[in-house]
Write a protein that holds these residues in place. Structure first.
Motif, mmCIF file in Angstrom:
data_model
loop_
_atom_site.group_PDB
_atom_site.id
_atom_site.type_symbol
_atom_site.label_atom_id
_atom_site.label_comp_id
_atom_site.label_asym_id
_atom_site.label_seq_id
_atom_site.Cartn_x
_atom_site.Cartn_y
_atom_site.Cartn_z
ATOM 1 N N ASP A 82 0.787 -1.235 0.000
ATOM 2 C CA ASP A 82 0.000 0.000 0.000
ATOM 3 C C ASP A 82 0.820 1.286 0.000
ATOM 4 O O ASP A 82 0.651 2.153 -0.864
ATOM 5 N N LYS A 83 1.717 1.420 0.994
ATOM 6 C CA LYS A 83 2.443 2.683 1.141
ATOM 7 C C LYS A 83 3.648 2.781 0.220
ATOM 8 O O LYS A 83 4.250 3.854 0.102
ATOM 9 N N LEU A 84 3.982 1.703 -0.435
ATOM 10 C CA LEU A 84 5.094 1.725 -1.388
ATOM 11 C C LEU A 84 4.662 2.253 -2.750
ATOM 12 O O LEU A 84 5.468 2.810 -3.499
ATOM 13 N N GLN A 118 -10.136 -7.212 -4.637
ATOM 14 C CA GLN A 118 -9.754 -7.292 -6.041
ATOM 15 C C GLN A 118 -9.193 -5.958 -6.542
ATOM 16 O O GLN A 118 -8.257 -5.917 -7.354
ATOM 17 N N LYS A 119 -9.748 -4.861 -6.046
ATOM 18 C CA LYS A 119 -9.224 -3.538 -6.404
ATOM 19 C C LYS A 119 -7.796 -3.369 -5.868
ATOM 20 O O LYS A 119 -6.931 -2.816 -6.554
ATOM 21 N N LEU A 120 -7.567 -3.844 -4.631
ATOM 22 C CA LEU A 120 -6.222 -3.791 -4.065
ATOM 23 C C LEU A 120 -5.259 -4.620 -4.911
ATOM 24 O O LEU A 120 -4.104 -4.236 -5.127
ATOM 25 N N ASP A 121 -5.751 -5.740 -5.397
ATOM 26 C CA ASP A 121 -4.951 -6.620 -6.243
ATOM 27 C C ASP A 121 -4.526 -5.896 -7.528
ATOM 28 O O ASP A 121 -3.362 -5.962 -7.941
ATOM 29 N N GLY A 122 -5.467 -5.191 -8.147
ATOM 30 C CA GLY A 122 -5.158 -4.467 -9.377
ATOM 31 C C GLY A 122 -4.119 -3.378 -9.170
ATOM 32 O O GLY A 122 -3.196 -3.219 -9.979
ATOM 33 N N LYS A 148 -10.933 -15.522 -6.032
ATOM 34 C CA LYS A 148 -10.599 -14.866 -7.301
ATOM 35 C C LYS A 148 -9.963 -13.492 -7.086
ATOM 36 O O LYS A 148 -9.702 -12.779 -8.061
ATOM 37 N N SER A 149 -9.696 -13.141 -5.835
ATOM 38 C CA SER A 149 -9.232 -11.784 -5.538
ATOM 39 C C SER A 149 -7.720 -11.636 -5.511
ATOM 40 O O SER A 149 -7.221 -10.519 -5.427
ATOM 41 N N ALA A 150 -6.980 -12.738 -5.551
ATOM 42 C CA ALA A 150 -5.517 -12.674 -5.491
ATOM 43 C C ALA A 150 -4.936 -13.925 -6.138
ATOM 44 O O ALA A 150 -5.653 -14.900 -6.392
#
Length: 346
Positions: A82-84, A118-122, A148-150
């Protein structure tokens, strides 16, 4: 085609190329520990037999220091991206020894939707092209919502002493069935095993009485082998940090138990990673889970007593040609125990 944006411009990689990068990044079967937060502790983790580590640290500079220590000690990292993503460290971070990007911890417990994961994955994949992503659920049956999210599904389940020890393997079995149902039978599935005392954590009990204890070495191994037979291909332990102290500082005895379990797993994980699964010889009772693997000219028979009572060792395994590599020295299997027998392949 998958489009990847880097600082130097726009590139395209085929799905096969991305998969190849993921395989190259994966390396040996992960044997990891959670919550390693100081570069000074990385060597301790490596010496204990782990080949990777997870951290809850997210500040880019702190992660950079951990990454340098991990690389120097030959460890891979499971980290939050996230913070990277919008930091000046991103370019360097793409070179770190990253095992996978940790999207979210128990979204099922936090009631975060699979679409949000899934949005975090993208976002993570756009910033870290070719890297694997992972999400951990707190119950195997909840895999339906997040499989299906990662790229990697993880399951954590901590039964000691509240629940039957076999419940860990049941959670893995539930997750594996869901993956198969969704045509994802080959999706990486990692298991997170209890290496902590519940008394050290907040418990939601109306009487406010904390109950718990640290698992014994054989209990941690039982959960690990149960998970491996049920289909995990990554073994994680929670946790290295307890109330701000490292486990060796907090309890040398607990650390000793965990190291002993990891030492045993380092001997056998190659059998699970590269060994061919064969039908177990003969029949066993419903309480005994058996799996045979062929590895480097030997049969390795893993026998787990899933019950809370002693079970007889099946007659097929009482021949003199078998050598007991772990636990079984008698004609009986102790409750919730693991037995490993080896014999020369015919």
């Amino acid at each position: 085609m998958i489009k990847i944006i880097l600082k130097s411009g726009l590139y395209s990689l085929s799905a096969a190329a991305v998969l190849l990068l993921a395989v190259l990044n994966a390396g040996a079967m992960p044997l990891c520990i959670y919550d390693v937060n100081s570069p000074q502790n990385v060597k301790t983790v490596k010496k204990a037999g782990f080949n990777c580590m997870q951290t809850y640290k997210q500040a880019p500079q702190e992660l950079s220091a951990l990454a340098k220590a991990a690389e120097a000690n030959g460890l891979k990292m499971l980290i939050y991206p996230d913070k990277l993503i919008n930091s000046s460290e991103l370019a360097n971070a793409n070179k770190w020894p990253i095992l996978a990007l940790y999207l979210y911890d128990e979204p099922d417990v936090a009631r975060l939707s699979w679409r949000n994961v899934q949005k975090l994955d993208g976002k993570a994949k756009q910033a870290f092209p070719g890297r694997q992503t992972a999400v951990v659920v707190g119950q195997g049956s909840h895999a339906e919502n997040y499989c299906k999210s990662a790229d990697i599904l993880m399951v954590d389940w901590y039964p000691v002493p509240h629940l039957n020890l076999s419940s860990f393997g049941k959670q893995i079995e539930d997750a594996k069935k869901i993956l198969a149902k969704n045509k994802m039978a080959d999706k990486p599935l990692w298991g997170v095993i209890q290496a902590f005392d519940w008394k050290d954590f907040k418990q939601y009990r109306p009487d406010d009485q904390r109950i718990g204890r640290f698992p014994e070495k054989d209990e941690m191994l039982f959960m690990a082998y149960h998970g491996l037979i049920r289909g995990i291909n990554g073994v994680f332990f929670y946790t290295f940090t307890v109330n701000g102290k490292t486990l060796p500082e907090y309890s040398p005895e607990y650390w000793k138990r965990l190291k002993a379990a990891v030492k045993e797993l380092n001997k056998t994980l190659p059998i699970f990673e590269k060994g061919e699964i064969l039908p177990a010889p003969g029949k066993t009772s419903a309480n005994i889970l058996a799996q045979r693997r062929l590895y480097k000219g030997y049969y390795y028979d893993f026998l787990l007593n899933l019950s809370e009572v002693q079970e007889p060792l099946p007659e097929e395994f009482m021949q003199k040609t078998y050598k007991a590599l772990y636990r079984a020295k008698t004609k009986a299997l102790a409750p919730h125990s693991v037995t490993i027998l080896r014999s020369k392949a015919k």
